[in-house]
Design an enzyme around this catalytic site. Structure first.
Site, PDB file in Angstrom:
ATOM      1  N   ASP A  93       0.831  -1.207   0.000  1.00 22.06           N
ATOM      2  CA  ASP A  93       0.000   0.000   0.000  1.00 22.06           C
ATOM      3  C   ASP A  93       0.861   1.251   0.000  1.00 22.06           C
ATOM      4  O   ASP A  93       2.048   1.205   0.324  1.00 22.06           O
ATOM      5  CB  ASP A  93      -0.916   0.014   1.223  1.00 22.06           C
ATOM      6  CG  ASP A  93      -0.137   0.033   2.536  1.00 22.06           C
ATOM      7  OD1 ASP A  93       0.783  -0.798   2.692  1.00 22.06           O
ATOM      8  OD2 ASP A  93      -0.415   0.894   3.384  1.00 22.06           O
ATOM      9  N   GLU A 187      -0.031  -1.119   5.575  1.00 21.27           N
ATOM     10  CA  GLU A 187       1.001  -0.695   6.539  1.00 21.27           C
ATOM     11  C   GLU A 187       0.840   0.773   6.879  1.00 21.27           C
ATOM     12  O   GLU A 187       1.044   1.190   8.022  1.00 21.27           O
ATOM     13  CB  GLU A 187       2.393  -0.953   5.963  1.00 21.27           C
ATOM     14  CG  GLU A 187       3.528  -0.770   6.958  1.00 21.27           C
ATOM     15  CD  GLU A 187       4.133   0.621   7.003  1.00 21.27           C
ATOM     16  OE1 GLU A 187       5.015   0.855   7.837  1.00 21.27           O
ATOM     17  OE2 GLU A 187       3.721   1.510   6.217  1.00 21.27           O
TER      18      GLU A 187
END
Ligand SMILES: [Zn+2]
Length: 429
Positions: A93, A187
């Site tokens: 991400d 994350e």
């Protein structure tokens, strides 16, 4: 080319750049409010691509689980002990703090060392204000087009792991241990480790490839708390308010103003912690302050929490009719205490970085990584550099030469662990 750290790094660069270019074009921006994992569907698109590429490389167990975690195993080879299992981790991400869709990367070949003007939004990378950029003359610098993130955080890490794994798979004669790979979602919203199955991963230790400057090995992060202060006042029509109204919005503003001005992220550095108020919201009847608290020392961190609480209580105490709740939650712990019992984990990384001809940089991270929580869950996980900079901004950039150095360090890390598993052997890479 002279700016590569080694012939190995140079040999990995082209594959690395192609992978990086492919991955950053996929919009994997995480969303802070999530109802499932991953928080956004684009992360599953990248996850599927990575699993397919791992299968193509020859990692037969490559798969994506229901939460979007990609895992695969590179078997031991070249005489390395298969019972030595290490992990490599990066997050798929990107940050919600700057636009993440429609990334069009630009490679500025043989960068001259001056200002880089990007084609969109007038975005400029100026070596006088971008640390490390000026010293990268002669490198191939990758940027966005100026209106989005680049996504080097952390697709540089993803591409470096993929490139190193492809290289190792193509060179079974190189001694290596069993290597487990995991690409994590979400994350950037602090959830990368939440659904990570440490037991199923089955590694004795792992490395996140999610740092920044060339040569970094990080085994210390902040310890982190989150605080929410809710102030309740007494609301009444302002025309009838004399002696009755207790304005929660004003009380909240007073609390924030009473916090020490030298205990903020903008006035601290190095090993100093802070209280960062990142949101004030409210009305006369009720107001909310949200803050994050950070320190490398758990006692000092607890001190920041009690300071915040006592300041809020004092302000409320001198405002009759107002009341207060303070909620403090743990966000992530400093990884240092969890890594100290396993010094070989950081030592092998230092050895790999030195083998690449680099001086290891051991700065504590003024933030957290997936490794903070994974280390606390029993998987010691320090963090290694990626070669990317200016994260979470439209000025994000990465040096191809530094990214190639990171991929080469991963190859050398594998060799360091293979050698350590052999009785009496020393690593020669
Ligand atoms: Zn990152």
């Amino acid at each position: 080319m002279a700016s590569y750290t080694s012939p190995l790094a140079e040999s990995l660069a082209e594959d690395l750049l192609q992978r990086f270019d492919r991955y950053v074009r996929i919009d994997t921006q995480a969303a802070r409010e999530r109802t499932g994992c991953p928080s956004t569907p684009g992360q599953l698109v990248l996850a599927a691509l990575l699993a397919a590429e791992l299968l193509e490389i020859g990692l037969a167990d490559a798969a994506v689980d229901d939460n979007g975690y990609v895992t695969a195993t590179l078997s031991a080879s070249g005489g390395g002990d298969p019972r030595t299992v290490i992990g490599l981790i990066s997050h798929m991400d990107t940050s919600p703090d700057a636009p993440g869709a429609g990334v069009v990367p630009i490679v500025h070949r043989d960068y001259g060392g001056g200002v880089i003007e990007l084609p969109r939004e007038g975005t400029v990378l100026d070596p006088s204000t971008e640390p490390h950029l000026g010293s990268r003359a002669g490198h191939d610098i990758v940027t966005s087009s100026g209106d989005t993130l680049l996504g080097a955080d952390d697709k540089a890490g993803v591409a470096e792991i993929m490139t190193a794994v492809a290289h190792l798979q193509a060179h079974p004669e190189l001694a290596r241990p069993t290597i487990r790979i995991c690409f994590t979602p979400d994350e950037e919203i602090g959830e990368g480790a939440t659904l990570f199955d440490v037991a199923a991963f089955g590694a004795r230790c792992a490395y996140t490839i999610d740092g920044s400057s060339l040569g970094e090995i990080q085994d210390e992060t902040f310890s982190a708390l989150g605080a929410t202060i809710t102030v309740t006042g007494v609301e009444v029509h302002p025309g009838l308010a004399t002696g009755i109204l207790v304005n929660a919005a004003r009380v909240a503003a007073e609390i924030v103003a009473a916090l020490p001005a030298d205990l903020t992220p903008e006035t601290t550095s190095g090993r100093d912690g802070f209280i960062h108020v990142y949101e004030i919201a409210g009305e006369a009847g009720s107001a909310r302050i949200r803050a994050i608290l950070r320190d490398f020392d758990d006692e000092l961190l607890a001190g920041h929490a009690s300071l915040l609480r006592s300041v809020a209580e004092e302000v409320v105490a001198r405002t009759p009719g107002s009341s207060l709740t303070v909620d403090v939650v743990e966000q992530y712990p400093n990884m240092r205490a969890h890594l100290e019992p396993f010094p070989e984990v950081v030592e092998h990384a230092i050895q790999a970085i030195r083998s690449e001809g680099l001086e290891p940089l051991r700065e504590p991270i003024r933030g957290g990584t997936d490794g903070s929580q994974l280390s606390a869950k029993g998987l010691p996980t320090p963090n290694i550099f990626t070669g990317g900079h200016a994260y979470h901004s439209v000025r994000e950039w990465a040096s191809l030469q530094d990214m190639a150095a990171a991929a080469a360090v991963i190859v050398r890390l594998s060799a360091a662990w293979a050698a350590s598993g052999q009785p009496g052997a020393t690593a020669s890479i």
